[in-house]
Enzyme design. Structure first.
Site, mmCIF file in Angstrom:
data_model
loop_
_atom_site.group_PDB
_atom_site.id
_atom_site.type_symbol
_atom_site.label_atom_id
_atom_site.label_comp_id
_atom_site.label_asym_id
_atom_site.label_seq_id
_atom_site.Cartn_x
_atom_site.Cartn_y
_atom_site.Cartn_z
ATOM 1 N N LYS A 3 0.847 -1.208 0.000
ATOM 2 C CA LYS A 3 0.000 0.000 0.000
ATOM 3 C C LYS A 3 0.877 1.251 0.000
ATOM 4 O O LYS A 3 1.588 1.516 0.961
ATOM 5 C CB LYS A 3 -0.869 0.035 1.274
ATOM 6 C CG LYS A 3 -1.870 1.167 1.252
ATOM 7 C CD LYS A 3 -2.302 1.606 2.629
ATOM 8 C CE LYS A 3 -1.435 2.646 3.244
ATOM 9 N NZ LYS A 3 -1.473 3.967 2.596
ATOM 10 N N GLU A 35 10.787 1.026 9.795
ATOM 11 C CA GLU A 35 11.816 1.990 9.373
ATOM 12 C C GLU A 35 11.210 3.370 9.568
ATOM 13 O O GLU A 35 10.360 3.790 8.783
ATOM 14 C CB GLU A 35 12.178 1.765 7.891
ATOM 15 C CG GLU A 35 12.882 0.464 7.613
ATOM 16 C CD GLU A 35 14.330 0.462 8.087
ATOM 17 O OE1 GLU A 35 14.821 1.500 8.583
ATOM 18 O OE2 GLU A 35 14.975 -0.586 7.978
ATOM 19 N N CYS A 92 14.520 10.318 5.445
ATOM 20 C CA CYS A 92 14.616 9.878 6.841
ATOM 21 C C CYS A 92 16.039 10.075 7.364
ATOM 22 O O CYS A 92 16.254 10.519 8.481
ATOM 23 C CB CYS A 92 14.204 8.420 6.953
ATOM 24 S SG CYS A 92 15.118 7.342 5.821
ATOM 25 N N GLU A 105 12.085 15.984 14.371
ATOM 26 C CA GLU A 105 12.474 15.758 12.979
ATOM 27 C C GLU A 105 11.723 16.778 12.119
ATOM 28 O O GLU A 105 10.519 16.672 11.924
ATOM 29 C CB GLU A 105 12.078 14.340 12.546
ATOM 30 C CG GLU A 105 12.472 14.047 11.113
ATOM 31 C CD GLU A 105 11.890 12.746 10.550
ATOM 32 O OE1 GLU A 105 10.737 12.413 10.844
ATOM 33 O OE2 GLU A 105 12.610 12.074 9.799
HETATM 34 P P1 NAD Z 1 3.324 8.395 7.745
HETATM 35 O O1 NAD Z 1 3.670 7.621 8.941
HETATM 36 O O2 NAD Z 1 2.363 9.521 7.868
HETATM 37 O O3 NAD Z 1 2.713 7.459 6.594
HETATM 38 C C1 NAD Z 1 3.411 6.334 6.116
HETATM 39 C C2 NAD Z 1 2.426 5.334 5.573
HETATM 40 O O4 NAD Z 1 1.637 4.828 6.643
HETATM 41 C C3 NAD Z 1 1.451 5.876 4.534
HETATM 42 O O5 NAD Z 1 1.286 4.907 3.511
HETATM 43 C C4 NAD Z 1 0.170 6.023 5.341
HETATM 44 O O6 NAD Z 1 -1.007 5.960 4.560
HETATM 45 C C5 NAD Z 1 0.265 4.848 6.279
HETATM 46 N N1 NAD Z 1 -0.532 4.940 7.511
HETATM 47 C C6 NAD Z 1 -0.976 6.052 8.137
HETATM 48 N N2 NAD Z 1 -1.657 5.723 9.269
HETATM 49 C C7 NAD Z 1 -1.607 4.374 9.360
HETATM 50 C C8 NAD Z 1 -2.082 3.416 10.315
HETATM 51 N N3 NAD Z 1 -2.749 3.801 11.408
HETATM 52 N N4 NAD Z 1 -1.826 2.114 10.102
HETATM 53 C C9 NAD Z 1 -1.109 1.720 9.013
HETATM 54 N N5 NAD Z 1 -0.642 2.565 8.071
HETATM 55 C C10 NAD Z 1 -0.888 3.872 8.243
HETATM 56 O O7 NAD Z 1 4.712 8.873 7.141
HETATM 57 P P2 NAD Z 1 4.965 9.870 5.930
HETATM 58 O O8 NAD Z 1 4.606 11.245 6.399
HETATM 59 O O9 NAD Z 1 4.338 9.304 4.703
HETATM 60 O O10 NAD Z 1 6.559 9.746 5.739
HETATM 61 C C11 NAD Z 1 7.473 10.550 6.377
HETATM 62 C C12 NAD Z 1 8.110 9.805 7.537
HETATM 63 O O11 NAD Z 1 8.681 8.588 7.086
HETATM 64 C C13 NAD Z 1 9.262 10.586 8.155
HETATM 65 O O12 NAD Z 1 9.197 10.516 9.558
HETATM 66 C C14 NAD Z 1 10.492 9.851 7.650
HETATM 67 O O13 NAD Z 1 11.634 10.023 8.451
HETATM 68 C C15 NAD Z 1 10.013 8.452 7.604
HETATM 69 N N6 NAD Z 1 10.828 7.640 6.700
HETATM 70 C C16 NAD Z 1 11.643 6.674 7.222
HETATM 71 C C17 NAD Z 1 12.480 5.919 6.390
HETATM 72 C C18 NAD Z 1 13.400 4.862 6.940
HETATM 73 O O14 NAD Z 1 13.893 4.033 6.159
HETATM 74 N N7 NAD Z 1 13.681 4.829 8.225
HETATM 75 C C19 NAD Z 1 12.460 6.149 5.006
HETATM 76 C C20 NAD Z 1 11.619 7.144 4.512
HETATM 77 C C21 NAD Z 1 10.797 7.876 5.362
#
Ligand code: NAD
Length: 481
Positions: free
Chosen positions: A178, A251, A285, A383
């Site tokens: 997803k 992650e 990230c 962050e």
């Molecule tokens: P987010 O947590 O808002 O969303 C990530 C995903 O989770 C989306 O697909 C979203 O629809 C889904 N989601 C939202 N609520 C959910 C729930 N309750 N249950 C399951 N899925 C749900 O993150 P974002 O804003 O899309 O991304 C930015 C964040 O991601 C930053 O904090 C960044 O540091 C992190 N990130 C981490 C890595 C890594 O490898 N560590 C890589 C890229 C981004």
């Protein structure tokens, strides 16, 4: 890029991939181009029934897919890589349109994607002899786990999806993926391309909102969740996965420090750290999120960063020579502006470059350099995930290390010095999953990646990462006397 590739994504229809076939949904939602803040496409919004069918097809496909050899599965992935490579510019255009990054950076994301599909088989999973002493032969084998649910964020949509696809499928699992509702289209295109290449059900893509993510994490017939996203959502994922004791890999976010030692070449180091902080508009990230500079280099280094920021070309990712696009979505734009306003209110703080939005539609913020900010300000503690970089002064290296570690996060970090031995020694004192010396940012197929503390759980990539997509099975057989 051909103009047809750029135009194509504005008119075409996007569909889920379920059991190897295209499916639309009764409901859909709009996808916004962050460079214009205008909606440019519709995305299907999967129902619960569609998710159930995707999971059921993945379960069926698992029976045969899991029986193939590693090399047979790697061949399928290489075929997928070749098909993706042929349409790399179409993907890149779509990424730039929905994500906002410069077109050349989207092309690099596609090169990385193809590399993952082509090279995942470089990681070898070996059976392990635990004991063979004439009385017992105890072996440990690694078995595929079943159906994996993958959830990705909006910053590197196809690149991060490719990591999950390559790892999950190579070791014999099937996948229901997803994408983020902010950047779903390029991942739906990946699903579309996979249809003629992978057996039906092996790789499903369903798009939808956050509720769809939650259904995945709760689903009784999914065995593992691989999640990349924010810390807050990661905690929710772990909570809802606990109902069925799913395996989870998380992650999550980072607040990466870069510690500059006092022997560096100032111009070269500033330029490299700047790129590590402002790539993808700071939305990585493992981007540099805080820089610690020794007192004696502080003023010249602040000025060096400010100069780089003033000359950084910001604009629509399709414009020539653009180095940084907009923030990806309105929510993130507002969040970063809020942190910036808080920063401006801090006593004694200096905004030495940027500090303002651009006067054009879209979610643009000028690259911003902040000096003389205290450690307890939000910009340092949280962050920021945007183009605003705090430069902090330190007196001793021990002081810098202690302050770098004073965070709930621990994804990446870097140390900058001409003395590589000293650099490695300082690196070992930083609480982070990856510490680079003289560079920052990078993911490699063979090298485990993940976070200390609240930056995640488990590792992706390398043998360690693949083991997290598997169950360890011990077979203990007495030896005939
Ligand atoms: P987010 O947590 O808002 O969303 C990530 C995903 O989770 C989306 O697909 C979203 O629809 C889904 N989601 C939202 N609520 C959910 C729930 N309750 N249950 C399951 N899925 C749900 O993150 P974002 O804003 O899309 O991304 C930015 C964040 O991601 C930053 O904090 C960044 O540091 C992190 N990130 C981490 C890595 C890594 O490898 N560590 C890589 C890229 C981004």
């Amino acid at each position: 890029m051909s103009s047809s590739a750029q135009a194509a994504d504005t008119v075409r229809e996007f569909t889920h991939t379920i059991d190897g076939k295209a499916e639309g949904s009764a409901k859909s939602f709009g996808v916004i181009n962050p460079s214009t803040a205008a909606e440019f496409a519709q995305c299907p919004d999967a129902s619960k029934d569609q998710l159930d069918r995707a999971v059921a097809s993945a379960r069926r496909a698992f029976k045969t897919w899991s029986k193939l050899s590693y090399e047979e599965r790697a061949n399928y992935l290489r075929k997928l890589g070749a098909a993706v490579k042929e349409r790399a510019d179409e993907f890149a255009a779509l990424i730039t349109r929905e994500q906002g990054k410069p077109f050349a950076h989207s092309q690099r994301e596609m090169i990385g994607t193809v590399t993952w599909f082509d090279n995942i088989s470089k990681v070898k999973i070996e059976d392990q002899v635990m004991r063979d002493d004439g009385k017992n032969r105890i072996m440990m084998y690694f078995r595929p786990i079943g159906v994996v649910g993958g959830i990705t964020p909006w910053n590197v949509p196809v690149g991060l999806a490719s990591h999950k696809i390559a790892q999950a499928l190579y070791v014999g699992n099937t996948l229901v993926l997803k994408p983020s509702p902010y950047t779903p289209l390029s991942t739906l295109l990946l699903g579309e391309i996979s249809r003629g290449i992978l057996p039906p059900g092996v790789f499903n893509v369903v798009s939808g909102g956050n509720d769809l993510g939650q259904w995945l994490t709760e689903h009784p017939d999914i065995n593992k969740i691989t999640f990349t996203g924010s810390v807050a959502t990661g905690k929710r994922v772990m909570g809802s996965a606990s109902g069925t004791l799913k395996r989870v890999t998380l992650e999550l976010g980072g607040n990466d420090p870069a510690i500059v030692l006092d022997d560096v070449d100032l111009a070269e180091t500033s330029a490299k750290i700047f790129n590590g902080a402002f790539a993808n508009c700071g939305q990585i990230c493992m981007a540099v999120k805080r820089v610690y500079v020794p007192e004696k280099l502080y003023e010249p280094m602040v000025e060096s960063f400010a100069e780089l920021a003033r000359n950084f070309r910001v604009g629509d990712g399709f414009e020539a020579d653009v180095q940084m696009g907009p923030l990806q979505n309105k929510m993130q734009f507002d969040k970063v502006l809020d942190v910036l306003e808080d920063t401006k209110r801090q006593p004694g703080v200096r905004i030495v470059a940027g500090g303002h939005t651009l006067n054009r539609p879209g979610y643009y913020l000028a690259p911003t350099i902040v000096a003389d900010i205290k450690d307890d300000a939000r910009l340092v503690k949280e962050e920021q995930f945007g183009p605003v970089l705090p430069i902090l002064k330190y007196k001793s290296v021990d002081d810098a290390i202690a302050r770098a570690n004073d965070t709930t996060m621990g994804l990446g970090a870097s140390v900058w010095t001409n003395d590589l031995e000293r650099g490695a020694e300082v690196a070992g004192q930083i609480e982070a999953g990856t510490v680079w010396v003289n560079h920052h940012i990078g993911a490699e197929i063979e090298v485990p990646f993940g976070g200390f503390k609240e930056s995640g759980l488990g590792r992706e990539h390398g043998v360690m990462g693949l083991h997290a997509y598997m169950e360890a099975q011990v077979i203990n057989v007495p030896v005939k006397q």
